[in-house]
Scaffold this active site. Structure first.
Site, PDB file in Angstrom:
ATOM      1  N   LYS A 267       0.788  -0.983  -0.078  1.00  0.00           N
ATOM      2  CA  LYS A 267      -0.015  -0.094  -0.142  1.00  0.00           C
ATOM      3  C   LYS A 267       1.115   1.302  -0.172  1.00  0.00           C
ATOM      4  CE  LYS A 267      -3.257   2.593   2.710  1.00  0.00           C
ATOM      5  NZ  LYS A 267      -4.039   2.658   4.172  1.00  0.00           N
ATOM      6  N   ASP A 272      -2.547  10.250   3.997  1.00  0.00           N
ATOM      7  CA  ASP A 272      -3.920   9.788   4.115  1.00  0.00           C
ATOM      8  C   ASP A 272      -4.584  10.858   5.081  1.00  0.00           C
ATOM      9  OD1 ASP A 272      -6.146   8.598   4.310  1.00  0.00           O
ATOM     10  OD2 ASP A 272      -5.615   6.954   5.625  1.00  0.00           O
ATOM     11  N   LYS A 279     -10.021  12.906   8.456  1.00  0.00           N
ATOM     12  CA  LYS A 279      -9.660  12.387   9.863  1.00  0.00           C
ATOM     13  C   LYS A 279      -9.332  13.452  10.727  1.00  0.00           C
ATOM     14  CE  LYS A 279      -6.608   8.739   8.240  1.00  0.00           C
ATOM     15  NZ  LYS A 279      -7.170   7.485   8.900  1.00  0.00           N
ATOM     16  N   ASP A 349     -12.156   7.282   3.797  1.00  0.00           N
ATOM     17  CA  ASP A 349     -10.912   6.928   4.778  1.00  0.00           C
ATOM     18  C   ASP A 349     -10.655   5.496   4.702  1.00  0.00           C
ATOM     19  OD1 ASP A 349      -9.088   7.373   6.250  1.00  0.00           O
ATOM     20  OD2 ASP A 349      -9.929   7.737   7.984  1.00  0.00           O
ATOM     21  N   ARG A 353      -7.747  -0.324   0.990  1.00  0.00           N
ATOM     22  CA  ARG A 353      -8.458  -1.668   0.257  1.00  0.00           C
ATOM     23  C   ARG A 353      -8.524  -1.279  -1.103  1.00  0.00           C
ATOM     24  NH1 ARG A 353     -12.322  -1.823   5.101  1.00  0.00           N
ATOM     25  NH2 ARG A 353     -10.576  -0.954   6.105  1.00  0.00           N
TER      26      ARG A 353
HETATM   27  N1  BES Z   1      -4.260   4.348   6.991  1.00  0.00           N
HETATM   28  C1  BES Z   1      -5.297   4.254   7.856  1.00  0.00           C
HETATM   29  C2  BES Z   1      -5.153   3.219   8.851  1.00  0.00           C
HETATM   30  C3  BES Z   1      -4.055   3.360  10.050  1.00  0.00           C
HETATM   31  C4  BES Z   1      -4.458   4.036  11.175  1.00  0.00           C
HETATM   32  C5  BES Z   1      -2.784   3.296   9.948  1.00  0.00           C
HETATM   33  C6  BES Z   1      -3.653   4.265  12.054  1.00  0.00           C
HETATM   34  C7  BES Z   1      -1.765   3.651  10.771  1.00  0.00           C
HETATM   35  C8  BES Z   1      -2.394   3.749  11.947  1.00  0.00           C
HETATM   36  C9  BES Z   1      -6.621   3.720   6.957  1.00  0.00           C
HETATM   37  O1  BES Z   1      -6.483   4.034   5.560  1.00  0.00           O
HETATM   38  C10 BES Z   1      -7.799   3.919   7.606  1.00  0.00           C
HETATM   39  O2  BES Z   1      -8.077   5.230   7.580  1.00  0.00           O
HETATM   40  N2  BES Z   1      -8.742   3.114   7.916  1.00  0.00           N
HETATM   41  C11 BES Z   1      -9.756   3.397   8.671  1.00  0.00           C
HETATM   42  C12 BES Z   1     -10.863   2.223   8.137  1.00  0.00           C
HETATM   43  C13 BES Z   1     -12.044   2.743   8.478  1.00  0.00           C
HETATM   44  C14 BES Z   1     -12.505   3.779   7.983  1.00  0.00           C
HETATM   45  C15 BES Z   1     -13.180   1.546   7.924  1.00  0.00           C
HETATM   46  C16 BES Z   1      -9.598   3.147  10.130  1.00  0.00           C
HETATM   47  O3  BES Z   1      -8.668   2.057  10.531  1.00  0.00           O
HETATM   48  O4  BES Z   1     -10.120   3.685  10.937  1.00  0.00           O
HETATM   49 ZN    ZN Z   2      -4.805   4.709   4.923  1.00  0.00          ZN
HETATM   50 MN    MN Z   3      -7.634   5.957   5.568  1.00  0.00          MN
END
Ligand code: BES
Ligand code: ZN
Ligand code: MN
Length: 504
Positions: A267, A272, A279, A349, A353
């Site tokens: 990835k 992000d 966020k 967010d 995936r």
């Molecule tokens: N990049 C984030 C996940 C992440 C969180 C990596 C903390 C490192 C530290 C990912 O893209 C994300 O935002 N995931 C969301 C998914 C949710 C919206 C279904 C998450 O984990 O909150």
């Molecule tokens: Zn991410």
């Molecule tokens: Mn994300």
């Protein structure tokens, strides 16, 4: 990374002239033969410190002694390893990192490490761990900081002492392997630590091209119309809110038929923000590390190519910046990913995936024996496993077993979470083939469930490195920031690879 020279020679520390030599000590164990000789020469200085409890040789504890000409070494660094029965390669890695950093902080240039009190079964693996410890432990990210005078200090030489000439060859092999692996992990750390205004998709593509040229790999890049024509709906949807255009990079090491074909997907979200589903601003800066999967795949391929591993390895790097703007994807959008599956975007967010799914679908074209993706995919995985273990989910018992073992051997450990079909329920959509996020339970599993839809029957494992790729504080051989997690694991896995059974 500062260039540190690692030498191997035969000799014993009590006869070796050097700036500083390490004396490994165990808790509640008698002194090793070499420590005994040194102790005697120093008028029992070591045993007295231990007896009085002034120095307790717990893991990563150290104590500096000046020798005033009593032995050829100018200084000795007493180095704690904890209990002898608990000694492991990782403890050697840790203690050596401590010794290397302390030597550097003292302003000294050369550290001498006698291997014979600590050889664990294999001289080569012991020397590899020791070298990894020194080089990983000395790492710092210095690209953008004007250094203070004490930060300019650099260790120049690490010397490993082996007992006899018989061990020289094995030790040198371990050193070379350790150097290659540590260099690759530090390369990955550097990429993760780079600020997101520098580490854009274009820059990572340039870095991949550059690595490919040096290592003699094939490289292909798709962006703009070519990406659209290829059908990369996920990568485009994630990247279209940013002025830094998304892209897909394919690296190829070796040729088909030269051992198994293994596809690695990383990835590469260079930042992000969450996109329109933005966020919270707290800790958002850490999301520059959301390309750690891509950086890890790049680092691992670099090491594997240098080690001339007899495999055919495909590295796929989907690269995009997830930003909110008037051209960004919206919650509610329905997109078509590679392979034709439609996805209802519930939250922008859950972007990782979408790009990893596209890349996994593309990986099938190589008909790989195994596919592994590495992604900082979910905060839920950090909640479940913290920063200690990488989350592992997949469809192949054999591949999971191999990765678990490589994790133990490299001490980049993984922990399995279930991927039962029962969870598919969570990402069912009424109006598309699936949605990109579930109701909030089983977050790490939901992410993997989504990816599963893109791999068909290929043996596949997803590694969620959200917790392990980034450190919030300094550790024994890593600094706050990118850790390079996954590089050692992949090199261990693939350099020890045996032909994968046809059935998963
Ligand atoms: N990049 C984030 C996940 C992440 C969180 C990596 C903390 C490192 C530290 C990912 O893209 C994300 O935002 N995931 C969301 C998914 C949710 C919206 C279904 C998450 O984990 O909150
Ligand atoms: Zn991410
Ligand atoms: Mn994300």
């Amino acid at each position: 990374m500062a260039k540190i020279k690692v030498r191997v020679k035969t000799g014993t520390l009590h006869k070796e002239p050097c700036e500083i030599g390490a004396v490994y000590l165990f808790e509640q164990s008698p002194l090793s033969p070499v420590a005994k000789v040194l102790d005697k020469a120093l008028g029992r200085a070591i045993s007295n410190l231990l007896k009085k409890g002034e120095f307790k040789p717990g893991l990563n504890k150290s104590y500096l002694l000046h020798t005033y000409g009593k032995v050829p070494a100018k200084r000795l660094l007493l180095l704690g390893l904890g209990k002898k029965k608990d000694l492991s390669f990782d403890k050697l890695r840790q203690a050596t990192a401590t010794a290397a950093r302390e030597t550097r902080d003292l302003g000294l240039k050369g550290l001498t490490l006698p291997l014979y009190p600590i050889v664990l079964n294999y001289v080569s693996k012991t020397s590899q761990s020791v070298v990894e410890g020194a080089l990983l432990g000395l790492y710092r990210f210095e690209r953008f900081k004007h250094p203070e005078p004490e930060e300019k200090r650099e260790l120049e030489t690490v010397t490993l002492l082996v007992e006899g000439a018989r061990q020289l060859g094995e030790a040198k092999r371990g050193v070379r392997r350790g150097e290659t692996i540590a260099e690759a992990a530090c390369f990955t750390r550097d990429l993760v630590n780079l600020p997101p205004n520098e580490a854009t998709p274009d820059m990572l593509t340039r870095t991949a091209r550059d690595a490919a040229r040096r290592l003699g790999l094939k490289v292909k890049v798709w962006k703009g119309d070519a990406l659209k024509k290829l059908g990369m709906g996920g990568i485009i949807a994630v990247g279209k809110g940013s002025s830094n255009p998304p892209q897909l990079v394919a690296l190829e090491y070796g040729t088909r038929g030269r051992g198994d074909t293994v596809a690695l997907v990383g990835k590469g979200v260079t930042f992000d923000s969450g996109g329109i589903s933005i966020k919270p601003s707290r800790d958002m800066d850490k999301m520059k590390g959301d390309m750690a999967g891509a950086a890890t795949v790049l680092g691992a391929i670099r090491a594997l190519a240098r080690l001339k591993v007899p495999l055919h390895i495909i590295g796929l790097l989907p690269l995009a910046e997830n930003m909110p703007s008037g051209t960004a994807s919206r919650p509610g959008d329905i997109i078509t990913c590679l392979g034709g599956k439609t996805v209802e975007i519930i939250t922008t967010d859950a972007e990782g995936r979408l790009i990893v799914g596209d890349a996994l679908a593309y990986a099938r074209r190589y008909k790989p024996r195994a596919m592994i993706d590495l992604a900082t995919l979910t905060g839920a995985c950090v909640v479940a496993l913290g920063n200690t273990a990488t989350g592992m989910l997949g469809n192949s018992e054999e591949l999971k077993k191999r990765i678990k073992e490589a994790g133990e051997a490299s001490w980049e450990r993984v922990w399995e979470l279930p991927l039962w079909d029962d969870y598919d329920e969570l990402i069912k959509s009424d109006i598309a083939d699936m949605k990109n996020a579930g109701p909030g339970v089983a977050g790490a599993i939901t992410g993997a469930c989504f990816l599963k839809k893109f791999v068909e029957d290929y043996p596949w494992v997803h590694l969620d490195i959200a917790g392990t790729a980034w450190a919030d504080k300094n550790g024994p051989y890593w600094r706050e920031g990118g850790t390079g997690a996954g590089v050692r694991l992949l090199v261990e896995l693939l350099s020890g690879w045996s032909k994968f059974p046809a059935k998963k």
